[in-house]
Design a protein around this motif. Structure first.
Motif, PDB file in Angstrom:
ATOM      1  N   ALA A  10       0.842  -1.206   0.000  1.00  0.00           N
ATOM      2  CA  ALA A  10       0.000   0.000   0.000  1.00  0.00           C
ATOM      3  C   ALA A  10       0.876   1.254   0.000  1.00  0.00           C
ATOM      4  CB  ALA A  10      -0.927  -0.002   1.214  1.00  0.00           C
ATOM      5  N   GLN A  11       1.975   1.212   0.780  1.00  0.00           N
ATOM      6  CA  GLN A  11       2.878   2.371   0.811  1.00  0.00           C
ATOM      7  C   GLN A  11       3.550   2.550  -0.549  1.00  0.00           C
ATOM      8  OE1 GLN A  11       3.284   4.657   3.092  1.00  0.00           O
ATOM      9  NE2 GLN A  11       1.977   3.701   4.612  1.00  0.00           N
ATOM     10  N   ARG A  12       3.928   1.421  -1.167  1.00  0.00           N
ATOM     11  CA  ARG A  12       4.603   1.531  -2.457  1.00  0.00           C
ATOM     12  C   ARG A  12       3.653   2.166  -3.481  1.00  0.00           C
ATOM     13  NH1 ARG A  12       6.617  -3.482  -2.879  1.00  0.00           N
ATOM     14  NH2 ARG A  12       4.946  -4.126  -4.258  1.00  0.00           N
ATOM     15  N   PHE A 125       7.186   4.121   7.715  1.00  0.00           N
ATOM     16  CA  PHE A 125       6.141   3.577   6.841  1.00  0.00           C
ATOM     17  C   PHE A 125       6.187   2.052   6.718  1.00  0.00           C
ATOM     18  CE2 PHE A 125       7.257   7.896   5.798  1.00  0.00           C
ATOM     19  CZ  PHE A 125       6.030   8.523   5.822  1.00  0.00           C
ATOM     20  N   PHE A 126       6.988   1.395   7.563  1.00  0.00           N
ATOM     21  CA  PHE A 126       7.129  -0.062   7.473  1.00  0.00           C
ATOM     22  C   PHE A 126       5.960  -0.756   8.175  1.00  0.00           C
ATOM     23  CE2 PHE A 126      11.773   1.271   7.850  1.00  0.00           C
ATOM     24  CZ  PHE A 126      12.005   1.212   6.485  1.00  0.00           C
ATOM     25  N   GLY A 181       1.192   3.697  16.312  1.00  0.00           N
ATOM     26  CA  GLY A 181       2.199   2.843  15.686  1.00  0.00           C
ATOM     27  C   GLY A 181       1.878   2.430  14.262  1.00  0.00           C
ATOM     28  N   ALA A 182       0.685   2.758  13.764  1.00  0.00           N
ATOM     29  CA  ALA A 182       0.348   2.361  12.385  1.00  0.00           C
ATOM     30  C   ALA A 182       1.281   3.077  11.418  1.00  0.00           C
ATOM     31  CB  ALA A 182      -1.102   2.726  12.077  1.00  0.00           C
ATOM     32  N   PRO A 183       1.686   2.414  10.305  1.00  0.00           N
ATOM     33  CA  PRO A 183       2.593   3.068   9.352  1.00  0.00           C
ATOM     34  C   PRO A 183       2.046   4.415   8.903  1.00  0.00           C
ATOM     35  CG  PRO A 183       2.234   0.766   8.732  1.00  0.00           C
ATOM     36  CD  PRO A 183       1.291   1.057   9.872  1.00  0.00           C
ATOM     37  N   GLY A 184       2.896   5.418   8.899  1.00  0.00           N
ATOM     38  CA  GLY A 184       2.473   6.777   8.525  1.00  0.00           C
ATOM     39  C   GLY A 184       3.377   7.776   9.201  1.00  0.00           C
TER      40      GLY A 184
END
Ligand SMILES: C[S@@+](CC[C@H](N)C(=O)[O-])C[C@H]1O[C@@H](n2cnc3c(N)ncnc32)[C@H](O)[C@@H]1O
Length: 280
Positions: A10-12, A125-126, A181-184
């Motif tokens: 999703a980040q990619r 973002f991991f 802690g969620a990626p962001g």
């Protein structure tokens, strides 16, 4: 590919879509706003000259190139965003001591090891940060060191909170805080959690020191600052998620920013980050 096989998909996708294109298009102005963190990260990294440096989530390469100018022997920037890396390569202008690699840093295996790992807001973002930092630890030389900047909580970051609140005032929605802690951008807001992740990933003597100050939103006028604040970052994400009228949000944000503008028309807002360091 299943979600467990590629948790950062999703980040990619995000950083290769409109967000990455906007970051590349606005790179000069973003780099002006985030310049203080280059000084802070390179200061914490303690470059002595000649080191092999890895810049994680390097984006368009501002920190990578600054590390080279600060005396690094060789710099590798790794990032998932093709449009941002393309600008990094263009900026490097044939400089052979810097290379930009398109890869997911959490799984990437380098063909060399590094003396320093640096990052300006590129490590939050991991999907599985402990696994990512464990993989990165394996790419380092004994005696190596890590130094990165990450944001403190949203409430301490007026540059993000003020435009978000202005946008939300046009809706009946409350501020939807991400799961801790969620990626962001705010994934590493809690320094105790960050230190614990690093230590469980094999890093030693991890610590987070506060950076507190003001950053100037890009733009020579309030209206340019409002345009920037609604096109980039958390407010742009909100506009897209809620399918809001971007022009109306910009006008509302502009009115709020006008209350904060200096006599020179620039808008400087409070910002708070952690400068995190650890040893291999
Ligand atoms: C907030 S931007 C910061 C960019 C750059 N460090 C700067 O200061 O201009 C975050 C960066 O992290 C990158 N990123 C996100 N997840 C990544 C991953 N798993 N591996 C490598 N880079 C990643 C994004 O593509 C983006 O360039």
């Amino acid at each position: 590919m299943s979600a467990t096989q590629d948790d950062n998909a999703a980040q990619r996708e995000y950083w290769n879509g409109k967000a990455g294109e906007n970051w590349a298009r606005e790179a000069e102005r973003l780099d002006g706003m985030l310049a203080p963190f280059i000084t802070a990260v390179l200061g914490a990294a303690g470059l002595e000259g000649g080191e092999r440096v890895l810049d994680v989530g390097c984006g368009s390469g501002a920190l990578s190139l600054a590390a080279l100018r600060a005396g690094a022997g060789q710099v590798t920037g790794v990032d998932v965003s093709a449009p941002m890396l393309a600008l990094g390569r263009q900026r490097a202008d044939g400089e052979t001591q810097v290379q930009f690699v398109e890869a997911d840093a959490s799984k990437w295996q380098a063909d060399q090891s590094f003396d320093r790992l640096i990052s300006r807001f590129g490590v939050m973002f991991f999907a599985d940060p402990q696994a990512a930092f464990s993989n990165l630890h394996a790419q380092m030389t004994p005696g190596g060191r890590l130094a990165f900047a990450c944001w403190q909580p949203l409430d301490q970051n007026e540059w993000a909170l003020l435009p978000l609140r202005a946008a939300l005032s046009l809706t009946d929605q409350r501020l939807d805080r991400p799961e801790p802690g969620a990626p962001g951008p705010f994934a590493f807001e809690d320094p105790d959690r960050t230190v614990s992740i690093l230590e469980r990933a094999g890093w030693k003597s991890a610590e987070a020191k506060p950076w507190v100050g003001q950053i100037a939103l890009p733009g020579e006028s309030v209206s340019e600052a409002a345009a920037f604040a609604t096109k980039m970052g958390p407010t742009a994400r909100l506009i897209a998620e809620l399918e809001m009228d971007a022009n109306r949000v910009r006008e509302t944000v502009e009115a709020r920013l006008a209350e904060k503008a200096s006599a020179d028309g620039r808008v400087r807002l409070d910002a708070a980050a952690w400068i995190v360091t650890a040893d291999v």
